[in-house]
Design a protein around this motif. Structure first.
Motif, short mmCIF file in Angstrom:
data_model
loop_
_atom_site.label_atom_id
_atom_site.label_comp_id
_atom_site.label_asym_id
_atom_site.label_seq_id
_atom_site.Cartn_x
_atom_site.Cartn_y
_atom_site.Cartn_z
N CYS A 1 0.84 -1.23 0.00
CA CYS A 1 0.00 0.00 0.00
C CYS A 1 0.86 1.26 0.00
N ASN B 1 2.72 14.58 -7.41
CA ASN B 1 3.78 15.60 -7.27
C ASN B 1 4.15 16.17 -8.63
N ASP C 1 3.15 5.72 -2.59
CA ASP C 1 4.33 6.48 -3.02
C ASP C 1 4.28 6.76 -4.52
N GLU C 2 3.82 5.73 -5.29
CA GLU C 2 3.71 5.95 -6.73
C GLU C 2 2.68 7.02 -7.04
N TRP C 3 1.50 6.91 -6.34
CA TRP C 3 0.46 7.95 -6.57
C TRP C 3 0.96 9.33 -6.15
N GLY D 1 3.99 10.36 -6.20
CA GLY D 1 4.92 10.82 -7.24
C GLY D 1 4.17 11.42 -8.41
N ILE D 2 3.08 10.70 -8.82
CA ILE D 2 2.27 11.20 -9.95
C ILE D 2 1.67 12.56 -9.59
N GLU E 1 3.89 1.48 -1.13
CA GLU E 1 4.51 1.65 -2.44
C GLU E 1 3.52 2.23 -3.44
N ASP E 2 2.25 1.68 -3.40
CA ASP E 2 1.22 2.28 -4.28
C ASP E 2 1.01 3.75 -3.96
#
Length: 887
Positions: free
Chosen positions: A267, A279, A272-274, A276-277, A269-270
């Motif tokens: 969760c 950001n 963190d990816e979201w 990043g998007i 990591e997900d």
């Protein structure tokens, strides 16, 4: 056993991020911060535990190394931030608090704390393992980096050493967390190092001795050491078995926790990816917003600049606009008196508009604009058109005013009526255009020259006509008997009575001419200077102005030129401009030139009636000159100077003619008695003194000197014509000169000087004449005496009787011939003195002088005889005095 926060890599990275990588974080662990109960503050908040993170950090620069203990706290957003920094080189004590039964609370003592009265913070760990790990790490860093150990209070060092042996992997992982992961070599090396550290370096020599003594005491209390060791081994095995059992029992839980952690990691990591998007999208949005704000700022700035430009252009357009009413007035308006206010307003606008288009008043960036240049050319055209129209109108206006006044004879003096010139109406009409002239000067200075010339030419005709008519009527209305210029001629008769006639009206007429016209000319000069905008101070009218009645006509004295009304805005100039003053004098010469001829005519007319009136006129002119000083107009002062010179020239002409009449007396063949010009000069001097009236003293004194010098020279020449009677002529005329001028000589210094000169000449003539008569009657007597006096210079007195012709016998013969009948000789001397005199009043004084002179000479002779001829008898001085007294 729960996982320790000392193994949390995320915590360590957060600490390094908080301190911005300034130091190398060796270990980081979560703690709780609290204060002791003996702190001064009584607030509850200060005793509550606060979450903190302790980070043990080191730095190395070259060969030197430093160790720090950092305290970090959580901010509002849950982000770590530095709160406090302690240097481990100042750590002196580690004390485990006794009031905490768990042993998880300890206190660090530093020797550089500013206030020792404030209780240092107490740190509470989650468990004793975390406490031991932190304290061991601090002790190892102090030993390795700083080379000394702080004092440990409240904890058994042996227990720590045993704990370190049992937890070697943990400690090794702590000290080798920066090494390569899963490296057996690194792990074994770390373990060997840890053993060395725990066994050899953790306990000092002193502490080791204390531990041995303590263990010895402990062993002494037990009967069998081996049995005790066996028991401890059994207990240890039991504890280890219990621990293993507990671990095995907790394995499902651990797996469940690990699965939860893996799900949470996914969760995260997900997330963190979201994040990043998001950001990236937010960064793009920020860039778009910044771009929009930049464009918006530029638009706002452009809008403000456009508004300012519109305002500036409106001002410029307003400045470039020519009002239609002003343009019509400047190009084709009327110059009638009713329209002058509009003309003045138009001039003021045009002047301000032209001044506003100059660079100092106009922004230089506008000066080269085409619209500005075109509008400036249009204004220049308006200016030239208006100046030309106004100049032409004023030239015609001045000429028409003067022509109207000249055509009306009532303005001038007529037969039987003297008319004082009145220019009040003329000035009033001119004053209407005074402001216009000022604006013309500000618009174009060159236009004033033809206007000044036109005004001077027109007004000159009027002034000359007024002066001519006034002078003619003044001479015609003045009644005075004419006196001849033959004052000192030898003949007498009716001319004597003519000379006594009253000619005061002549000088009064001249004074009236000056009284009327000099103030008028000064006023005209002053009015002209201000009316025609000359930059010179106000000209003050002379003091000779009088408000009198001239043949029944009251003269109006219009001294109010209204100059302040003409030029209200300009202050008086402090100094004269030489160029302006020179131009003004040239214009005044043109304005008043020719009027002096009428003044000259009055002077010549007065001279013909009575030359002596030149004295009175000279005094009047001097009085006006002293009144003018430097304030009068230049031409008026020159006019008065010329009049004074002309009067002086006419009077000098009279004096020369009179001197010529005196010189004519020497041409007579034989003149006896008092010459005719002697008493006539006294009469002339008396009348000249009456005409002076406190002025012209130098002029009269110069005439006196010339008259008397010619008189005395002529008298000497007449006397030398007949040497036999020369002394008689001299003494009679010098005596007459003194008698006739006795009273005047007492009040006139110049005549007093000549009086004394005549007195000395009279005495000398008397002495010579008396000596001649005495020697004529007593020649032998005084000749004998003179011989004796001559010989006394060369020989002694006693030898003189032996000289030829000077013996006693010769003395007796001379006395008999000279003194026998002395009374007859004295009587003959008196008759001879009386015979040649024409003035009987001089005889008594001359006879007294003669007797005195004769008695002095005779007394000298008697003394000489008594000295040289002591025994000879001679008529005494007293007897001779009796003879003289009896005559």
């Amino acid at each position: 056993m729960a996982k320790s926060s000392a193994d949390d890599e995320e915590l360590r990275r957060a600490c390094e991020a908080a301190i911005e990588g300034k130091e190398k974080v060796v270990m980081s662990i979560r703690v709780a911060k609290s204060r002791g109960i003996w702190g001064k503050s009584g607030k509850l908040g200060r005793h509550m535990a606060k979450p903190r993170v302790l980070a043990l950090a080191t730095t190395s620069k070259g060969q030197s190394a430093k160790a720090f203990l950092r305290v970090l706290k959580y901010s509002t957003g849950g982000v770590l931030e530095p709160a406090k920094l302690y240097k481990l080189k100042h750590l002196t004590k580690i004390e485990v608090m006794n009031n905490d039964p768990s042993g998880c609370t300890f206190m660090l003592g530093f020797d550089n704390l500013r206030s020792q009265s404030v209780a240092p913070p107490q740190w509470t760990m989650r468990n004793t393992d975390d406490r031991n790990r932190l304290l061991l790490s601090i002790l190892n860093v102090c030993k390795d980096v700083l080379g000394h150990l702080p004092k440990v209070v409240g904890i058994d060092v042996v227990e720590m050493a045993l704990w370190a042996k049992e937890n070697t992997p943990t400690v090794t992982r702590l000290t080798t967390q920066r090494s390569v992961p899963d490296s057996p070599v690194a792990a074994s090396a770390a373990e060997s190092d840890l053993k060395v550290n725990v066994e050899k370096e953790l306990v000092s020599q002193v502490e080791e001795e204390d531990i041995e003594a303590l263990l010895g005491t402990y062993v002494m209390g037990i009967s069998e050491a081996e049995a005790f060791s066996e028991r401890l081994k059994r207990e240890l095995l039991a504890l280890e078995a219990a621990n293993v059992h507990a671990i095995l029992e907790s394995e499902p839980l651990i797996e469940e926790v690990l699965q939860g952690l893996e799900a949470a990691t996914l969760c995260v990591e997900d997330m963190d990816e979201w994040l990043g998007i998001f950001n990236v999208k937010l960064r793009h949005m920020r860039e778009d917003i910044a771009s929009i704000e930049t464009r918006n700022n530029k638009l706002e700035m452009q809008s403000v600049n456009n508004k300012a430009l519109i305002v500036e252009l409106d001002k410029l357009l307003e400045r470039l606009r020519v009002p239609s009413e002003y343009a019509a007035c400047l190009t084709g308006g009327s110059f009638d008196e009713a329209n002058m206010l509009k003309n003045i307003e138009a001039c003021e606008w045009l002047t301000s508009a032209l001044r506003g288009h100059e660079v100092p008043n106009l922004d230089p960036s506008y000066a080269n604009m085409r619209a500005v240049k075109e509008k400036k050319a249009e204004l220049e055209k308006l200016k030239s058109t208006f100046v030309r129209r106004a100049t032409e109108f004023l030239r015609n206006y001045f000429a028409s005013l003067v022509d109207f006044m000249i055509s009306d004879k009532s303005y001038f003096s007529q037969r039987g009526q003297l008319k004082r010139p009145d220019h009040a109406d003329l000035r009033y009409k001119c004053r209407t255009y005074a402001r216009l002239l000022q604006h013309l000067k500000s618009l174009d200075k060159n236009c004033l020259a033809p206007l000044r010339k036109a005004y001077c030419s027109s007004l000159n005709l009027l002034l000359r006509r007024e002066a001519r008519e006034f002078a003619n009527e003044l001479r015609a209305s003045t009644k005075a008997s004419r006196n001849p210029t033959v004052w000192l001629e030898g003949s007498t008769g009716s001319s004597q009575s003519v000379n006594n006639s009253d000619t005061s009206t002549v000088s009064e007429a001249y004074a009236k001419m000056l009284t009327i016209f000099i103030p008028l000319l000064v006023d005209e000069s002053s009015f002209f200077a201000h009316f025609m905008c000359f930059e010179v101070p106000t000209l003050v009218p002379s003091g000779g102005v009088s408000n009198g009645t001239i043949n029944g006509a009251h003269g109006d004295d219009d001294d109010d030129l209204g100059i302040m009304d003409i030029d209200d805005d300009d202050d008086g100039k402090a100094g004269k401009s030489s160029a302006e003053l020179e131009a003004l004098n040239e214009s005044l010469q043109e304005l008043l030139d020719g009027i002096q001829e009428d003044f000259y005519a009055v002077v010549d007319w007065a001279y013909k009636i009575d030359p002596l009136r030149c004295i009175s006129m000279h005094g009047i002119t001097e009085r006006y000159l002293s009144g003018q000083k430097a304030d009068a107009a230049g031409f008026v002062r020159l006019l008065l100077d010329d009049l004074e010179s002309r009067i002086s020239m006419q009077f000098s002409r009279f004096v020369d003619e009179a001197c010529h009449q005196i010189e004519r007396n020497e041409r007579n063949v034989r003149q006896t008695g008092v010459l005719s010009y002697i008493p006539r000069f006294a009469t002339l001097a008396t009348r000249m003194e009456q005409y002076i009236q406190g002025q012209s003293r130098d002029l009269v004194d110069q005439a006196y000197s010339k008259f008397v010098n010619i008189m005395f020279v002529t008298l000497e020449k007449i006397a030398q014509a007949d040497p036999k009677y020369a002394d008689i002529v001299l003494l009679e005329n010098y005596a007459a000169f003194q008698n006739s001028l006795y009273d005047l000589a007492n009040v006139v210094p110049t005549l007093a000087k000549f009086y004394h000169q005549a007195s000395e000449a009279y005495e000398q003539a008397c002495t010579r004449h008396i000596s001649t008569i005495i020697y004529y009657q007593f020649e032998r007597l005084f000749a004998f005496n003179r011989k004796i006096e001559d010989l006394l210079y060369t020989i002694p007195p006693e030898e003189i009787p032996f000289q030829l012709g000077l013996s006693k016998m010769d003395l007796r013969k001379m006395l008999r011939s000279s003194l026998s009948g002395v009374d007859k000789s004295i009587s003959a001397m008196y008759k001879k003195l009386q015979k040649n005199l024409t003035s009987d009043e001089l005889l008594p004084s001359l006879w007294d002088k003669c007797k005195k002179e004769f008695l002095d000479k005779y007394e000298s002779f008697v003394l000489q005889v008594a000295k040289i001829y002591p025994n000879e008898s001679i008529l005494s001085v007293a007897e001779m005095q009796e003879y003289l007294a009896s005559m």
